[in-house]
Design a protein around this motif. Sequence first.
Motif, short mmCIF file in Angstrom:
data_model
loop_
_atom_site.label_atom_id
_atom_site.label_comp_id
_atom_site.label_asym_id
_atom_site.label_seq_id
_atom_site.Cartn_x
_atom_site.Cartn_y
_atom_site.Cartn_z
N ALA A 65 0.88 -1.17 0.00
CA ALA A 65 0.00 0.00 0.00
C ALA A 65 0.91 1.22 0.00
N PRO A 66 0.92 2.00 -1.06
CA PRO A 66 1.93 3.05 -1.22
C PRO A 66 1.74 4.28 -0.35
N ASP A 67 0.53 4.53 0.13
CA ASP A 67 0.26 5.79 0.82
C ASP A 67 -0.05 5.58 2.30
N VAL A 68 0.06 6.68 3.06
CA VAL A 68 -0.13 6.65 4.52
C VAL A 68 -1.15 7.70 4.93
N VAL A 69 -1.99 7.37 5.89
CA VAL A 69 -2.91 8.34 6.49
C VAL A 69 -2.14 9.09 7.58
N SER A 70 -1.96 10.38 7.40
CA SER A 70 -1.23 11.16 8.40
C SER A 70 -2.07 11.33 9.66
N MET A 71 -1.41 11.62 10.78
CA MET A 71 -2.11 11.73 12.05
C MET A 71 -3.01 12.96 12.11
N ASP A 72 -2.79 13.94 11.24
CA ASP A 72 -3.63 15.14 11.24
C ASP A 72 -4.59 15.18 10.05
N ALA A 73 -4.71 14.08 9.33
CA ALA A 73 -5.60 14.06 8.16
C ALA A 73 -7.07 14.12 8.60
N LYS A 74 -7.88 14.82 7.82
CA LYS A 74 -9.31 14.90 8.11
C LYS A 74 -9.98 13.60 7.67
N PRO A 75 -10.79 13.00 8.54
CA PRO A 75 -11.45 11.74 8.19
C PRO A 75 -12.24 11.81 6.89
N SER A 76 -12.94 12.92 6.65
CA SER A 76 -13.75 13.03 5.44
C SER A 76 -12.89 12.96 4.18
N ARG A 77 -11.70 13.58 4.25
CA ARG A 77 -10.80 13.55 3.10
C ARG A 77 -10.22 12.15 2.89
N VAL A 78 -9.94 11.46 3.99
CA VAL A 78 -9.41 10.09 3.89
C VAL A 78 -10.44 9.16 3.27
N VAL A 79 -11.70 9.33 3.65
CA VAL A 79 -12.76 8.49 3.09
C VAL A 79 -12.87 8.69 1.58
N ARG A 80 -12.66 9.94 1.13
CA ARG A 80 -12.76 10.22 -0.30
C ARG A 80 -11.52 9.79 -1.08
N ASN A 81 -10.35 9.96 -0.48
CA ASN A 81 -9.11 9.79 -1.24
C ASN A 81 -8.13 8.77 -0.66
N GLY A 82 -8.57 7.96 0.28
CA GLY A 82 -7.62 7.10 0.99
C GLY A 82 -7.56 5.65 0.56
N LYS A 83 -8.04 5.33 -0.62
CA LYS A 83 -8.13 3.92 -1.02
C LYS A 83 -6.76 3.25 -1.23
N THR A 84 -5.72 4.05 -1.40
CA THR A 84 -4.39 3.47 -1.61
C THR A 84 -3.55 3.48 -0.34
N THR A 85 -4.16 3.79 0.80
CA THR A 85 -3.40 3.87 2.05
C THR A 85 -3.35 2.51 2.76
N SER A 86 -2.37 2.37 3.63
CA SER A 86 -2.22 1.13 4.40
C SER A 86 -3.40 0.92 5.35
N MET A 87 -3.96 2.00 5.88
CA MET A 87 -5.10 1.87 6.79
C MET A 87 -6.32 1.31 6.07
N TRP A 88 -6.59 1.84 4.90
CA TRP A 88 -7.72 1.37 4.10
C TRP A 88 -7.54 -0.13 3.78
N ALA A 89 -6.35 -0.50 3.34
CA ALA A 89 -6.10 -1.89 2.98
C ALA A 89 -6.23 -2.83 4.18
N THR A 90 -5.82 -2.34 5.35
CA THR A 90 -5.90 -3.15 6.57
C THR A 90 -7.35 -3.51 6.89
N LEU A 91 -8.24 -2.55 6.78
CA LEU A 91 -9.65 -2.79 7.09
C LEU A 91 -10.33 -3.55 5.96
N GLN A 92 -9.90 -3.32 4.74
CA GLN A 92 -10.49 -4.04 3.61
C GLN A 92 -10.18 -5.54 3.70
N THR A 93 -9.05 -5.88 4.29
CA THR A 93 -8.70 -7.28 4.49
C THR A 93 -9.68 -7.97 5.45
#
Length: 355
Positions: A65-93
């Motif tokens: 998973a090439p991208d990371v969710v930063s600790m200060d990222a807004k949840p709404s933005r992550v939901v829209r643009n976070g499909k390539t992050t390690s957090m998204w992949a972890t929950l998708q598993t």
Amino acid sequence: MPRDIVISVDAMGGDAGPAAVIGGMAKSARKNDEIRFIVHGDEAILQPLIAKRRELTDIVEIRHAPDVVSMDAKPSRVVRNGKTTSMWATLQTVEAGDAPVAVSCGNTGALMAIAMLRLRKAPGVDRPAIAVLWPSPRAGSHKVVLDVGADIRAEADNLLQYAIMGAEYARIGLGIDMPRVGILNVGTEEHKGRPSLQDANKLLEAAAQGDGFTHVGFVEGGDLASDTVDVIVTDGFTGNVALKTAEGTASLIRGFLKEAMMHTIFSRIGALFALTSLRRLQKRVDPRRVNGGVFLGLNGAVVKSHGGADATGVSAAIKLAFTMAKGGFSETLAQRIASHATKHEDAPKTQGDTA
């Protein structure tokens, strides 16, 4: 013994970086021969770290998973643009059924937002909650406190669901057959508190025996450190303030104790004689050893490790995740919530204040 309990791990979240996460996985692997991992993150970073750990040989699958969710990222933005992050992949598993439980040290708001989107609320659950284990006066024991930040408001029906979920967590995670459940309030008298708390108190009293817990009524802030209750329910605003206050107080006391022990040559000599006892005390008040908030009320288990966790803290979160997966926590909780909803589906809902 086959390693048949799979844990999905977000290796890139948290302040300490992937080295701490991989270190925690290695600690867990040494202690537990039933677990294996699916780890998510930048493969170029993770592969060398894992290769250095003999304990992780043949029990780790890396999913890039090439991208990371930063600790200060807004949840709404992550939901829209976070499909390539390690957090998204972890929950998708977990969503795909490849692992029963996920662990992440990352951004709490983003983790809850993605979990709500990918795993969704379990049938009958109105609002998920974050539950934490809280130290108890009895050696080796803990209590459950929820909600500590999933939702800052909670009405009477929500607090009742928190009680049911918290009691089930105490049964599986702590081995307490009939948990004692209390509602956090400004006093223990029945007439105190907001109307929503008054209504919740009545709902818990009526539901207690049928839903497998003992209702002790209202409890105060001092009961967080007492042995009078096993599960304390409150709204996420109050619970989060209490949690952060307790963590800060524990850190302050550790600092005071260290300063006192090093103050003079005589206190240093005394500390040497008391070293074994001091180490025992340090273990009991070390928040790393009870690290891990659990997201309750979703179709899958999620453990949120403290953002600043080191390898010891990550290992503690993995141990909690293993306990939940081993006990079939998500399935049992879903059955408990569904059973409660069936029993009470015709009961009128009680509404508290909206202030």
